[in-house]
Design a protein around this motif. Structure first.
Motif, PDB file in Angstrom:
ATOM      1  N   TYR A   1       0.856  -1.181   0.000  1.00  0.00           N
ATOM      2  CA  TYR A   1       0.000   0.000   0.000  1.00  0.00           C
ATOM      3  C   TYR A   1       0.896   1.237   0.000  1.00  0.00           C
ATOM      4  CZ  TYR A   1      -3.645  -3.201   1.661  1.00  0.00           C
ATOM      5  OH  TYR A   1      -4.531  -4.237   1.798  1.00  0.00           O
ATOM      6  N   ARG A   2       0.596   2.195  -0.851  1.00  0.00           N
ATOM      7  CA  ARG A   2       1.359   3.442  -0.910  1.00  0.00           C
ATOM      8  C   ARG A   2       0.565   4.571  -0.246  1.00  0.00           C
ATOM      9  NH1 ARG A   2       5.642   2.380  -3.705  1.00  0.00           N
ATOM     10  NH2 ARG A   2       5.673   1.198  -5.624  1.00  0.00           N
ATOM     11  N   VAL A   3       1.231   5.293   0.638  1.00  0.00           N
ATOM     12  CA  VAL A   3       0.622   6.459   1.273  1.00  0.00           C
ATOM     13  C   VAL A   3       0.542   7.565   0.227  1.00  0.00           C
ATOM     14  CG1 VAL A   3       0.888   8.214   3.064  1.00  0.00           C
ATOM     15  CG2 VAL A   3       1.543   5.844   3.538  1.00  0.00           C
ATOM     16  N   GLY A   4      -0.618   8.223   0.171  1.00  0.00           N
ATOM     17  CA  GLY A   4      -0.785   9.351  -0.730  1.00  0.00           C
ATOM     18  C   GLY A   4      -1.418   9.005  -2.060  1.00  0.00           C
ATOM     19  N   GLN A   5      -1.563   7.736  -2.371  1.00  0.00           N
ATOM     20  CA  GLN A   5      -2.246   7.377  -3.605  1.00  0.00           C
ATOM     21  C   GLN A   5      -3.706   7.080  -3.260  1.00  0.00           C
ATOM     22  OE1 GLN A   5      -0.003   4.330  -5.624  1.00  0.00           O
ATOM     23  NE2 GLN A   5       1.497   5.804  -6.354  1.00  0.00           N
ATOM     24  N   GLU A   6      -4.020   5.835  -3.007  1.00  0.00           N
ATOM     25  CA  GLU A   6      -5.392   5.478  -2.657  1.00  0.00           C
ATOM     26  C   GLU A   6      -5.694   5.800  -1.189  1.00  0.00           C
ATOM     27  OE1 GLU A   6      -8.209   1.489  -2.690  1.00  0.00           O
ATOM     28  OE2 GLU A   6      -6.380   1.506  -3.870  1.00  0.00           O
ATOM     29  N   TYR A   7      -4.656   5.835  -0.374  1.00  0.00           N
ATOM     30  CA  TYR A   7      -4.818   6.057   1.069  1.00  0.00           C
ATOM     31  C   TYR A   7      -4.107   7.341   1.476  1.00  0.00           C
ATOM     32  CZ  TYR A   7      -6.312   1.256   0.782  1.00  0.00           C
ATOM     33  OH  TYR A   7      -6.978   0.116   0.434  1.00  0.00           O
ATOM     34  N   LYS A   8      -4.806   8.137   2.292  1.00  0.00           N
ATOM     35  CA  LYS A   8      -4.302   9.456   2.671  1.00  0.00           C
ATOM     36  C   LYS A   8      -3.137   9.399   3.649  1.00  0.00           C
ATOM     37  CE  LYS A   8      -6.932  13.625   2.765  1.00  0.00           C
ATOM     38  NZ  LYS A   8      -8.095  14.327   3.208  1.00  0.00           N
ATOM     39  N   ASN A   9      -3.162   8.415   4.572  1.00  0.00           N
ATOM     40  CA  ASN A   9      -2.124   8.358   5.595  1.00  0.00           C
ATOM     41  C   ASN A   9      -1.916   6.921   6.074  1.00  0.00           C
ATOM     42  OD1 ASN A   9      -4.254   7.841   7.479  1.00  0.00           O
ATOM     43  ND2 ASN A   9      -4.565  10.043   7.715  1.00  0.00           N
ATOM     44  N   VAL A  10      -0.927   6.751   6.926  1.00  0.00           N
ATOM     45  CA  VAL A  10      -0.571   5.429   7.449  1.00  0.00           C
ATOM     46  C   VAL A  10      -1.734   4.821   8.221  1.00  0.00           C
ATOM     47  CG1 VAL A  10       0.948   4.219   9.071  1.00  0.00           C
ATOM     48  CG2 VAL A  10       1.903   5.913   7.496  1.00  0.00           C
ATOM     49  N   GLU A  11      -2.416   5.615   9.017  1.00  0.00           N
ATOM     50  CA  GLU A  11      -3.516   5.112   9.833  1.00  0.00           C
ATOM     51  C   GLU A  11      -4.633   4.520   8.975  1.00  0.00           C
ATOM     52  OE1 GLU A  11      -2.059   8.170  10.270  1.00  0.00           O
ATOM     53  OE2 GLU A  11      -0.935   7.582  12.052  1.00  0.00           O
ATOM     54  N   ALA A  12      -4.914   5.138   7.840  1.00  0.00           N
ATOM     55  CA  ALA A  12      -5.949   4.619   6.933  1.00  0.00           C
ATOM     56  C   ALA A  12      -5.547   3.252   6.376  1.00  0.00           C
ATOM     57  CB  ALA A  12      -6.199   5.603   5.797  1.00  0.00           C
ATOM     58  N   ILE A  13      -4.278   3.091   6.068  1.00  0.00           N
ATOM     59  CA  ILE A  13      -3.794   1.804   5.564  1.00  0.00           C
ATOM     60  C   ILE A  13      -3.869   0.742   6.649  1.00  0.00           C
ATOM     61  CG2 ILE A  13      -1.769   0.556   4.690  1.00  0.00           C
ATOM     62  CD1 ILE A  13      -0.964   3.202   3.290  1.00  0.00           C
ATOM     63  N   LEU A  14      -3.449   1.079   7.858  1.00  0.00           N
ATOM     64  CA  LEU A  14      -3.486   0.115   8.959  1.00  0.00           C
ATOM     65  C   LEU A  14      -4.918  -0.337   9.241  1.00  0.00           C
ATOM     66  CD1 LEU A  14      -0.839   1.684  11.362  1.00  0.00           C
ATOM     67  CD2 LEU A  14      -0.536  -0.234   9.777  1.00  0.00           C
ATOM     68  N   ALA A  15      -5.872   0.579   9.166  1.00  0.00           N
ATOM     69  CA  ALA A  15      -7.282   0.226   9.364  1.00  0.00           C
ATOM     70  C   ALA A  15      -7.757  -0.719   8.256  1.00  0.00           C
ATOM     71  CB  ALA A  15      -8.137   1.494   9.397  1.00  0.00           C
ATOM     72  N   THR A  16      -7.333  -0.467   7.032  1.00  0.00           N
ATOM     73  CA  THR A  16      -7.687  -1.340   5.906  1.00  0.00           C
ATOM     74  C   THR A  16      -7.097  -2.728   6.081  1.00  0.00           C
ATOM     75  OG1 THR A  16      -7.853   0.541   4.407  1.00  0.00           O
ATOM     76  CG2 THR A  16      -7.491  -1.627   3.406  1.00  0.00           C
ATOM     77  N   ILE A  17      -5.850  -2.797   6.529  1.00  0.00           N
ATOM     78  CA  ILE A  17      -5.205  -4.097   6.739  1.00  0.00           C
ATOM     79  C   ILE A  17      -5.963  -4.899   7.794  1.00  0.00           C
ATOM     80  CG2 ILE A  17      -3.121  -5.212   7.676  1.00  0.00           C
ATOM     81  CD1 ILE A  17      -1.517  -2.982   6.216  1.00  0.00           C
ATOM     82  N   LYS A  18      -6.338  -4.253   8.895  1.00  0.00           N
ATOM     83  CA  LYS A  18      -7.086  -4.959   9.944  1.00  0.00           C
ATOM     84  C   LYS A  18      -8.429  -5.473   9.430  1.00  0.00           C
ATOM     85  CE  LYS A  18      -5.969  -4.255  14.406  1.00  0.00           C
ATOM     86  NZ  LYS A  18      -6.183  -3.805  15.751  1.00  0.00           N
ATOM     87  N   LYS A  19      -9.048  -4.717   8.534  1.00  0.00           N
ATOM     88  CA  LYS A  19     -10.363  -5.073   8.018  1.00  0.00           C
ATOM     89  C   LYS A  19     -10.284  -6.133   6.915  1.00  0.00           C
ATOM     90  CE  LYS A  19     -14.363  -2.928   5.800  1.00  0.00           C
ATOM     91  NZ  LYS A  19     -14.917  -1.701   5.239  1.00  0.00           N
ATOM     92  N   GLU A  20      -9.332  -5.990   5.992  1.00  0.00           N
ATOM     93  CA  GLU A  20      -9.296  -6.823   4.798  1.00  0.00           C
ATOM     94  C   GLU A  20      -8.338  -8.009   4.869  1.00  0.00           C
ATOM     95  OE1 GLU A  20      -8.674  -4.374   1.358  1.00  0.00           O
ATOM     96  OE2 GLU A  20     -10.486  -3.205   1.737  1.00  0.00           O
TER      97      GLU A  20
END
Length: 95
Positions: free
Chosen positions: A70-89
């Motif tokens: 996952y790249r920060v700044g492309q589909e996800y605004k910040n690290v926290e958004a990516i971490l939340a996605t990882i926990k969910k998906e």
């Protein structure tokens, strides 16, 4: 040629993931380097932040396989958004 220098790394969910899974944050300083004869030109580019889910091979501890990046700044605004996605998906990587 783009040159990447690793300037920061962090492992997330260390106590929450199964033994052979790793969630790794990496921040790179990027430069565009051009060489003409004896001259080297280096132009600083934007930093790049990536979070990767890696799976280790229990048979051989020297090998890691990239499950998802996952790249920060492309589909996800910040690290926290990516971490939340990882926990969910990616519930399969957690204990």
């Amino acid at each position: 040629m783009i040159v990447q220098d690793l300037i920061e790394t962090t492992e997330y969910f260390t106590e929450e993931t199964k033994d052979d899974f790793f969630v790794i944050y990496e921040k790179f300083a990027n430069s565009d380097c051009n060489c003409e004869g004896n001259m080297l030109e280096e132009i600083e580019c934007d930093d790049e932040e990536i979070i990767q889910i890696l799976q280790g091979n229990p048979e051989c501890s020297c090998s890691l396989r990239n499950i998802k990046s996952y790249r920060v700044g492309q589909e996800y605004k910040n690290v926290e958004a990516i971490l939340a996605t990882i926990k969910k998906e990616h519930k399969e990587i957690f204990k």
